[in-house]
Motif scaffolding. Structure first.
Motif, mmCIF file in Angstrom:
data_model
loop_
_atom_site.group_PDB
_atom_site.id
_atom_site.type_symbol
_atom_site.label_atom_id
_atom_site.label_comp_id
_atom_site.label_asym_id
_atom_site.label_seq_id
_atom_site.Cartn_x
_atom_site.Cartn_y
_atom_site.Cartn_z
ATOM 1 N N ASP A 351 0.841 -1.201 0.000
ATOM 2 C CA ASP A 351 0.000 0.000 0.000
ATOM 3 C C ASP A 351 0.876 1.253 0.000
ATOM 4 O OD1 ASP A 351 -1.961 -1.847 0.171
ATOM 5 O OD2 ASP A 351 -2.555 -1.411 2.239
ATOM 6 N N GLY A 352 0.389 2.284 -0.676
ATOM 7 C CA GLY A 352 1.115 3.542 -0.749
ATOM 8 C C GLY A 352 2.136 3.609 -1.863
ATOM 9 N N THR A 353 2.261 2.565 -2.668
ATOM 10 C CA THR A 353 3.239 2.554 -3.761
ATOM 11 C C THR A 353 2.788 3.495 -4.878
ATOM 12 O OG1 THR A 353 3.850 0.276 -3.269
ATOM 13 C CG2 THR A 353 4.419 1.102 -5.448
ATOM 14 N N HIS A 354 3.758 4.214 -5.433
ATOM 15 C CA HIS A 354 3.494 5.097 -6.577
ATOM 16 C C HIS A 354 3.701 4.297 -7.873
ATOM 17 C CE1 HIS A 354 3.322 8.824 -8.899
ATOM 18 N NE2 HIS A 354 4.378 8.378 -9.582
ATOM 19 N N ILE A 355 2.668 4.220 -8.697
ATOM 20 C CA ILE A 355 2.711 3.460 -9.955
ATOM 21 C C ILE A 355 2.583 4.443 -11.114
ATOM 22 C CG2 ILE A 355 1.589 1.685 -11.360
ATOM 23 C CD1 ILE A 355 0.582 0.418 -8.770
ATOM 24 N N GLN A 356 3.527 4.342 -12.047
ATOM 25 C CA GLN A 356 3.534 5.240 -13.207
ATOM 26 C C GLN A 356 3.358 4.424 -14.483
ATOM 27 O OE1 GLN A 356 7.255 7.056 -14.657
ATOM 28 N NE2 GLN A 356 6.240 9.051 -14.478
ATOM 29 N N VAL A 357 2.414 4.826 -15.324
ATOM 30 C CA VAL A 357 2.134 4.181 -16.605
ATOM 31 C C VAL A 357 2.420 5.187 -17.713
ATOM 32 C CG1 VAL A 357 0.388 3.068 -18.040
ATOM 33 C CG2 VAL A 357 0.374 2.700 -15.564
ATOM 34 N N VAL A 358 3.281 4.794 -18.669
ATOM 35 C CA VAL A 358 3.722 5.713 -19.724
ATOM 36 C C VAL A 358 3.534 5.045 -21.076
ATOM 37 C CG1 VAL A 358 5.672 7.013 -20.675
ATOM 38 C CG2 VAL A 358 5.424 6.780 -18.191
ATOM 39 N N TRP A 359 2.973 5.782 -22.005
ATOM 40 C CA TRP A 359 2.852 5.352 -23.415
ATOM 41 C C TRP A 359 3.371 6.497 -24.271
ATOM 42 C CZ3 TRP A 359 2.686 1.769 -26.846
ATOM 43 C CH2 TRP A 359 2.162 1.986 -28.127
ATOM 44 N N GLN A 360 4.532 6.282 -24.942
ATOM 45 C CA GLN A 360 5.194 7.384 -25.636
ATOM 46 C C GLN A 360 6.051 6.840 -26.773
ATOM 47 O OE1 GLN A 360 7.795 9.225 -22.782
ATOM 48 N NE2 GLN A 360 9.092 7.417 -22.582
ATOM 49 N N ARG A 361 6.590 7.770 -27.553
ATOM 50 C CA ARG A 361 7.533 7.422 -28.613
ATOM 51 C C ARG A 361 8.935 7.286 -28.017
ATOM 52 N NH1 ARG A 361 5.593 11.692 -33.340
ATOM 53 N NH2 ARG A 361 3.386 11.667 -32.777
ATOM 54 N N GLY A 362 9.673 6.289 -28.516
ATOM 55 C CA GLY A 362 11.034 6.071 -28.059
ATOM 56 C C GLY A 362 12.041 6.411 -29.141
ATOM 57 N N ILE A 363 13.283 6.011 -28.909
ATOM 58 C CA ILE A 363 14.359 6.315 -29.869
ATOM 59 C C ILE A 363 14.161 5.536 -31.159
ATOM 60 C CG2 ILE A 363 16.835 6.163 -30.269
ATOM 61 C CD1 ILE A 363 16.034 8.387 -28.405
ATOM 62 N N ASP A 364 13.857 4.251 -31.053
ATOM 63 C CA ASP A 364 13.747 3.396 -32.244
ATOM 64 C C ASP A 364 12.332 2.857 -32.442
ATOM 65 O OD1 ASP A 364 16.466 3.597 -32.938
ATOM 66 O OD2 ASP A 364 16.959 2.170 -31.354
ATOM 67 N N GLY A 365 11.332 3.480 -31.852
ATOM 68 C CA GLY A 365 9.974 2.985 -32.000
ATOM 69 C C GLY A 365 9.078 3.614 -30.958
ATOM 70 N N VAL A 366 8.203 2.798 -30.401
ATOM 71 C CA VAL A 366 7.298 3.257 -29.342
ATOM 72 C C VAL A 366 7.438 2.313 -28.159
ATOM 73 C CG1 VAL A 366 5.656 4.349 -30.901
ATOM 74 C CG2 VAL A 366 5.396 1.936 -30.365
ATOM 75 N N GLU A 367 7.108 2.806 -26.972
ATOM 76 C CA GLU A 367 7.263 1.983 -25.784
ATOM 77 C C GLU A 367 6.154 2.240 -24.777
ATOM 78 O OE1 GLU A 367 11.185 3.116 -24.527
ATOM 79 O OE2 GLU A 367 10.371 4.461 -22.990
ATOM 80 N N PHE A 368 5.804 1.154 -24.087
ATOM 81 C CA PHE A 368 4.858 1.192 -22.976
ATOM 82 C C PHE A 368 5.610 0.733 -21.733
ATOM 83 C CE2 PHE A 368 2.086 -1.418 -20.256
ATOM 84 C CZ PHE A 368 1.182 -0.449 -19.839
#
Length: 467
Positions: A351-368
């Protein structure tokens, strides 16, 4: 150092003695001529006969040496006197060293050939144009390549499967290519290619017979799929009756706790069976047949809503989602992979953990990516996290309802979408799971339709995001 000085002094001494000997050979006829002229002999007649032999000696020895070298004759004693003897002796030493080196190379080549011929796997060397340069005897049986009969023959003319040429030209040799060769459909080959040589232009192809392993995997896959399918029906019936008994007003209070435990375990068994069936479906084909534009931002918003409901306020969520970035693939498979990573972060962090979700463009493609600041994962567990039923903390996984199949599903989905899973973690600082997809699968949301993203656009966008 003293040994080197001794050898240098010895060489200088030999050269000095040879030079003195040459001077002696030249001065002896001169002395003889002077002695003869003292007896009244005409010098014009005697001097040419006395000086001609020592003067002709040098061109004669030079011509003789040139002929011996041209005919590749072995220089052997006796050697001429003087400096020419040192020249002959030095060339003879170089010849001896060359013969020893060639003998070593021949022995090494013979041992290499014997070792390569004894290897049960097929070994084939391809040149820059992907033509056969060499093959061992096992390649005849496994790949139908006969050397030297097939020397300089294109590799793709012998193994005619359409997937081989793209596999060679793509240059992505991290995963093997499994094929059934045309000359013998009863065997299954696993091809691995390794670049080597000057500028990595040549290719070493290793073909391994995996027929037994392939059939065992087929048996295991069929058994898991059939068993899971057969177990789903009775478990559904059991779950239905348990639900009815728990909802019935006449159920005794002392029976409710065991019935609740039975229902929880039944739900857990149903979850395991559903995951096993999902894995079996993913394993049936190497690539996804459903290729369409997937609205990843919309899927992630739904997944985050479900994750927040699962967390019930116990975790702090943060999301950075590029609303214009879509992906070419299978919607249900990608949703399964992304949801597994997000739900794992909720289930396996305190409990209390910070969770980050990212969907973006990367250097050689896209990343989640899914990151957390939880307790982290010990480094010895990282290489095995994608194995089936592997758990870092078995007791905690059972309490949280984990099946141990989530990351295996993620790995299979990414393989079917040309993606890669990268896991990093540090004890006490959290973990990060990153799914990387190639730029050819990225799409941009347009007012009318989704359009492909140019690779240059991805790189420029990633550079701007970082700066």
């Amino acid at each position: 150092m003293s040994g080197a000085r001794y050898r240098l002094a010895s060489v200088r001494g030999d050269l000095g003695r040879a030079l003195l000997l040459d001077l002696g050979l030249l001065l002896a006829p001169v002395a003889l001529g002077l002695l003869i002229t003292e007896f009244g002999v005409d010098p014009a007649w005697i001097w040419p006969w006395i000086l001609l032999p020592p003067l002709l000696r040098h061109p004669w020895l030079l011509i003789r040496l040139a002929l011996l070298i041209r005919r590749r004759h072995r220089l052997a004693p006796p050697f001429p006197l003087g400096l020419w003897g040192e020249v002959y002796r030095g060339i003879a030493r170089y010849q001896q060293r060359g013969r020893k080196s060639r003998k070593r190379q021949i022995r090494f080549s013979r041992r290499f050939r014997e070792a390569a011929n004894a290897v049960p796997d097929a070994l084939v060397i391809l040149d820059k144009q992907h033509r056969v340069e060499w093959a061992n005897p096992a390649a005849t049986k496994l790949m139908n390549i006969r050397w030297p009969e097939d020397d300089r023959r294109p590799f793709t003319e012998i193994l005619t499967q359409p997937e081989i040429l793209p596999f060679i030209e793509a240059g992505e040799y991290m995963r093997p290519l499994d094929i059934a060769p045309e000359h013998n459909r009863a065997i299954m080959l696993s091809l691995r290619i390794t670049p080597f040589g000057e500028r990595k232009k040549q290719r070493l192809v290793v073909g391994r017979d995996i027929t037994k392993i392939y059939h065992l995997n087929m048996i295991r896959r069929d058994f898991v799929a059939n068993a899971s399918h057969e177990l789903r029906t009775p478990l559904t019936v059991i779950a239905g009756f348990l639900e009815t008994l728990l909802d019935a007003p006449g159920t005794p209070a002392q029976h409710r706790r065991p019935l609740t435990l039975m229902r929880n375990q039944t739900d857990r068994m149903c979850s395991i069976i559903e995951d096993l069936l999902t894995l079996s479906r993913l394993e049936m084909r190497e690539s996804s047949e459903e290729q369409e534009s997937v609205d990843v931002p919309d899927e992630l918003h739904l997944i985050l809503q479900e994750a927040q409901a699962l967390s019930n306020g116990r975790h702090d969520f943060e999301s950075r989602v590029d609303e214009t970035l879509l992906l070419l693939g299978s919607p249900p498979e990608l949703r399964s992979a992304f949801s597994n990573l997000v739900f794992n972060a909720v289930k396996h962090t305190p409990d209390g953990t910070h969770i980050q979700v990212v969907w973006q463009r990367g250097i050689d493609g896209v990343e989640f990516s899914v990151s957390d600041d939880g307790p982290g994962i010990p480094p010895e567990h990282l290489p095995r996290l994608t194995e089936r039923f592997y758990r870092v903390d078995r007791a905690r996984s059972r309490e949280s309802g984990g099946t141990g199949l989530g990351l295996a599903i993620v790995k299979h989905v990414l393989n079917r979408h040309d993606g890669r899973l990268r896991i990093t973690s540090e004890l006490g600082r959290g973990s990060r799971f990153v799914c990387r997809f190639p730029g050819k699968r990225a799409l941009i949301r347009d007012d009318r339709d989704a359009i492909p993203v140019d690779e240059l656009q991805i790189r420029e966008s990633a550079h701007l995001n970082r700066s």
